[in-house]
Design an enzyme around this catalytic site. Structure first.
Site, PDB file in Angstrom:
ATOM      1  N   HIS A   1     -14.142 -26.324  24.603  1.00 37.78           N
ATOM      2  CA  HIS A   1     -13.131 -26.993  25.419  1.00 37.78           C
ATOM      3  C   HIS A   1     -13.801 -28.201  26.074  1.00 37.78           C
ATOM      4  O   HIS A   1     -14.905 -28.085  26.607  1.00 37.78           O
ATOM      5  CB  HIS A   1     -12.674 -26.080  26.557  1.00 37.78           C
ATOM      6  CG  HIS A   1     -11.981 -24.831  26.120  1.00 37.78           C
ATOM      7  ND1 HIS A   1     -10.616 -24.723  26.084  1.00 37.78           N
ATOM      8  CD2 HIS A   1     -12.465 -23.626  25.722  1.00 37.78           C
ATOM      9  CE1 HIS A   1     -10.279 -23.498  25.688  1.00 37.78           C
ATOM     10  NE2 HIS A   1     -11.378 -22.816  25.457  1.00 37.78           N
TER      11      HIS A   1
ATOM     12  N   HIS B   1     -14.585 -22.436  19.353  1.00 33.18           N
ATOM     13  CA  HIS B   1     -14.209 -23.791  19.766  1.00 33.18           C
ATOM     14  C   HIS B   1     -14.859 -24.138  21.091  1.00 33.18           C
ATOM     15  O   HIS B   1     -15.143 -23.248  21.892  1.00 33.18           O
ATOM     16  CB  HIS B   1     -12.684 -23.911  19.906  1.00 33.18           C
ATOM     17  CG  HIS B   1     -12.074 -22.815  20.700  1.00 33.18           C
ATOM     18  ND1 HIS B   1     -11.815 -21.570  20.153  1.00 33.18           N
ATOM     19  CD2 HIS B   1     -11.709 -22.738  22.005  1.00 33.18           C
ATOM     20  CE1 HIS B   1     -11.303 -20.781  21.082  1.00 33.18           C
ATOM     21  NE2 HIS B   1     -11.235 -21.467  22.229  1.00 33.18           N
TER      22      HIS B   1
HETATM   23  P1  5GP Z   1      -9.891 -19.615  24.319  1.00 34.37           P
HETATM   24  O1  5GP Z   1      -9.137 -18.764  25.283  1.00 34.37           O
HETATM   25  O2  5GP Z   1      -9.970 -18.894  23.011  1.00 34.37           O
HETATM   26  O3  5GP Z   1     -11.233 -20.104  24.809  1.00 34.37           O
HETATM   27  O4  5GP Z   1      -9.050 -20.918  24.135  1.00 34.37           O
HETATM   28  C1  5GP Z   1      -7.995 -21.053  23.238  1.00 34.37           C
HETATM   29  C2  5GP Z   1      -7.305 -22.344  23.565  1.00 34.37           C
HETATM   30  O5  5GP Z   1      -6.439 -22.646  22.506  1.00 34.37           O
HETATM   31  C3  5GP Z   1      -6.475 -22.279  24.853  1.00 34.37           C
HETATM   32  O6  5GP Z   1      -6.891 -23.292  25.740  1.00 34.37           O
HETATM   33  C4  5GP Z   1      -5.054 -22.486  24.355  1.00 34.37           C
HETATM   34  O7  5GP Z   1      -4.284 -23.263  25.241  1.00 34.37           O
HETATM   35  C5  5GP Z   1      -5.249 -23.177  23.025  1.00 34.37           C
HETATM   36  N1  5GP Z   1      -4.234 -22.914  22.028  1.00 34.37           N
HETATM   37  C6  5GP Z   1      -3.600 -21.729  21.781  1.00 34.37           C
HETATM   38  N2  5GP Z   1      -2.745 -21.868  20.744  1.00 34.37           N
HETATM   39  C7  5GP Z   1      -2.832 -23.167  20.338  1.00 34.37           C
HETATM   40  C8  5GP Z   1      -2.188 -23.901  19.297  1.00 34.37           C
HETATM   41  O8  5GP Z   1      -1.343 -23.399  18.556  1.00 34.37           O
HETATM   42  N3  5GP Z   1      -2.550 -25.209  19.156  1.00 34.37           N
HETATM   43  C9  5GP Z   1      -3.477 -25.805  19.976  1.00 34.37           C
HETATM   44  N4  5GP Z   1      -3.743 -27.094  19.749  1.00 34.37           N
HETATM   45  N5  5GP Z   1      -4.094 -25.137  20.977  1.00 34.37           N
HETATM   46  C10 5GP Z   1      -3.781 -23.822  21.146  1.00 34.37           C
END
Ligand code: 5GP
Length: 143
Positions: free
Chosen positions: A108, A106
């Site tokens: 951000h 993903h």
């Molecule tokens: P990463 O750490 O993998 O780059 O980012 C994962 C993102 O997903 C984090 O910013 C976190 O807040 C978000 N996130 C985690 N669980 C959920 C969820 O159940 N729904 C949504 N919409 N975002 C989530």
């Protein structure tokens, strides 16, 4: 050859794509989905995911990488407008060592303003009514 051997079909974003888990969507097309981050680091924090089972950039089909970049650009402009943000941070983490916590790739999209620090990563759950309102603001900016 793209491999999805390590991909966990039960990660939360895979469930969102299968509509087994809820989200606050802002945009969708054949190859991507964008929705609000539930633990935003700033108001308007939006995520873009491909409809492809890849943990990270190294597993991602190049066509989906292109679609993701296109959607990220489109959404970045809408988020910037919707939140009147002087700056937009785009981040994409690959691997736990880089801070990745959800293993479906993903991007951000995070509004930035001078003097306002980012909140901690994936820490504090936002108010869902507020997220709903933020999603509406972004959809309106998309036109
Ligand atoms: P990463 O750490 O993998 O780059 O980012 C994962 C993102 O997903 C984090 O910013 C976190 O807040 C978000 N996130 C985690 N669980 C959920 C969820 O159940 N729904 C949504 N919409 N975002 C989530």
């Amino acid at each position: 050859m793209i491999s999805d051997v390590a991909y966990d079909q039960n990660n939360i974003f895979a469930k969102i794509l299968r509509k087994e888990a809820p989200c606050f969507p802002v945009y969708e097309d054949d190859m991507t989905l964008a929705f609000m981050d539930v633990m935003p680091q700033a108001e308007g924090h939006t995520l873009v995911i491909p409809k492809f089972p890849a943990e990270d950039l190294f597993d991602l089909d190049p066509e989906y990488a292109g679609a993701m970049a296109k959607t990220t650009k489109k959404l970045a402009a809408a988020v910037k407008q919707a939140f009147d943000a002087p700056g937009i941070l785009i981040a994409q983490l690959n691997g736990a060592a880089a801070g990745q916590t959800v293993f479906h790739i993903h991007t951000h999209i995070i509004p930035r303003s001078n003097g306002i620090d980012l909140k901690l990563h994936a820490r504090e759950l936002a108010d869902f009514e507020e997220l709903k309102r933020h999603a509406e603001r972004i959809k309106k900016a998309l036109g």
